[in-house]
Design an enzyme around this catalytic site. Structure first.
Site, PDB file in Angstrom:
ATOM      1  N   ARG A   1      41.138  25.146  34.974  1.00 17.64           N
ATOM      2  CA  ARG A   1      40.650  23.777  34.846  1.00 17.64           C
ATOM      3  C   ARG A   1      41.849  22.877  34.644  1.00 17.64           C
ATOM      4  O   ARG A   1      42.751  23.184  33.852  1.00 17.64           O
ATOM      5  CB  ARG A   1      39.688  23.625  33.651  1.00 17.64           C
TER       6      ARG A   1
ATOM      7  N   GLU B   1      37.860  15.119  40.559  1.00 19.28           N
ATOM      8  CA  GLU B   1      37.349  15.865  41.716  1.00 19.28           C
ATOM      9  C   GLU B   1      36.114  15.167  42.270  1.00 19.28           C
ATOM     10  O   GLU B   1      35.237  14.764  41.490  1.00 19.28           O
ATOM     11  CB  GLU B   1      37.009  17.305  41.306  1.00 19.28           C
TER      12      GLU B   1
ATOM     13  N   HIS C   1      39.129  23.320  44.989  1.00 20.61           N
ATOM     14  CA  HIS C   1      38.297  23.979  43.969  1.00 20.61           C
ATOM     15  C   HIS C   1      37.351  25.002  44.603  1.00 20.61           C
ATOM     16  O   HIS C   1      36.130  24.964  44.415  1.00 20.61           O
ATOM     17  CB  HIS C   1      37.495  22.937  43.168  1.00 20.61           C
TER      18      HIS C   1
END
Length: 355
Positions: free
Chosen positions: A263, A291, A310
């Site tokens: 993260r 994001e 991601h």
């Protein structure tokens, strides 16, 4: 038109479970596990992905349980779908099952506790997937296969990037020796790397011994002595958010590879971008402070780094295990059990991820 899949639509006596948005790759494996909810719940699955809060609120208006297939749930949306504070106006979602581990990045857990909404996640479903992607990123930094492929297809042959680096003999520093970090350690050892990991005081000593990993108490010392740094720390508010500081990153020696598939929020805001902007650290990132990553984000313009959107967790095996756990979470909630509970409807906030 959005495809809607439903189970037991005539069973109005059963609680309603709604997944208002889903990745296409998640649909088939989730359907395969839905028989476990026969005579427990009706399920309504919207076979498209959306972040539209109004559309999500509309789709879960009658739901008792929401399966969150990825959208960020704002505080306003959380209040709307749960009916405010314990039975106010609006929806009546009493449990949210998140399709992943790092739920703290997508839902305000303290607010969920205040609203009396159970929040569940899934654990260790993507250990292999994320670890494998970590090495895919490392190899791209080491061997530049993407660039070599592009050069070959445009008619070229040798030249820049023809000479690569190898993992064998290099020192890997792991920050976060949980399920994913442990898997990375095993793979690294198989490649002939020397592996060390930060000793946070929360990881059992036996794990270091079992994996043959050197524990290092001081993070600056760990980072300074590494050829490769790989981050696998879960995001836990009050514990790991911003844990890796600008001072820690200042100890990266030029040429050290830096990989983050965990993260972005476990790093002090802005610290990594500032360090990489110096141009002496090859890095590979799969996670970001914002994001989707904005088109004008400075990371996109820094040479020598590799970016992926991601996707480390997205493999066939991970989807199969993830959806199994999601269904298990739902069934447990509706039958009086507890599985993967991060926030209890009885006001007990638990860790956002556990080893």
């Amino acid at each position: 038109m959005t495809e809607i899949f439903e189970t037991q639509p005539d069973r109005a006596d059963l609680p309603l479970v709604v997944m208002p948005a889903s990745f296409a790759s998640m649909v088939a494996p989730l359907k395969a596990h839905l028989p476990a909810l026969a005579d427990v719940a009706r399920v309504r699955l919207y076979e498209e992905f959306t972040e539209d809060p109004d559309l999500i609120a509309e789709r879960v208006a009658d739901a008792d349980v929401m399966i969150n297939g990825g959208p960020h749930i704002s505080d306003d949306l959380l209040r709307r779908i749960s009916g405010g504070v314990r039975g106010g106006e609006g929806g009546h979602v009493r449990c949210i099952v998140f399709s992943g581990t790092g739920v703290a990045s997508y839902i305000d857990l303290a607010l969920a506790r205040e609203l009396g909404v159970r929040v569940c996640n899934a654990e260790h479903y993507g250990d292999a997937a994320v670890a494998e992607h970590t090495f895919a990123l490392m190899f791209e930094l080491l061997r530049h296969t993407g660039e070599l492929d592009r050069r070959m297809k445009s008619g070229g042959w040798s030249g820049p990037y023809a000479d690569g680096l190898q993992l064998a003999g290099r020192r890997l520093a792991i920050i976060g020796l949980g399920g994913i970090g442990s898997t990375v350690a095993r793979i690294a050892t198989a490649f002939g790397m020397r592996v060390a990991a930060w000793n946070s005081g929360h990881t059992p000593v036996s794990r270091f011994v079992e994996l043959g990993v050197e524990p290092v108490d001081d993070m600056n010392e760990l980072i300074a002595g590494a050829d490769v740094v790989s981050v696998h720390m879960p995001l836990i508010d009050g514990a790991t958010r911003g844990l890796i500081t600008a001072d820690n990153l200042a100890h990266l020696k030029p040429g050290t590879m830096f990989v983050n598939t965990a993260r972005a929020e476990v790093i002090e805001p802005g610290a990594l971008t500032a360090r990489l902007a110096k141009g002496d650290i090859p890095a590979a990132l799969d996670v970001y402070e914002r994001e989707p990553l904005p088109a004008d984000d400075p990371l996109r313009a820094i040479p020598g780094i590799v970016l992926t959107p991601h996707v480390a967790w997205r493999t066939d095996g991970a989807f199969a295990e993830l959806t199994r756990q999601m269904v298990e979470d739902v069934r447990a909630f509706l039958t009086g059990g507890e599985v993967n509970v991060v926030v209890s409807e009885h006001d007990a906030v638990r860790g956002a991820s556990r080893d």
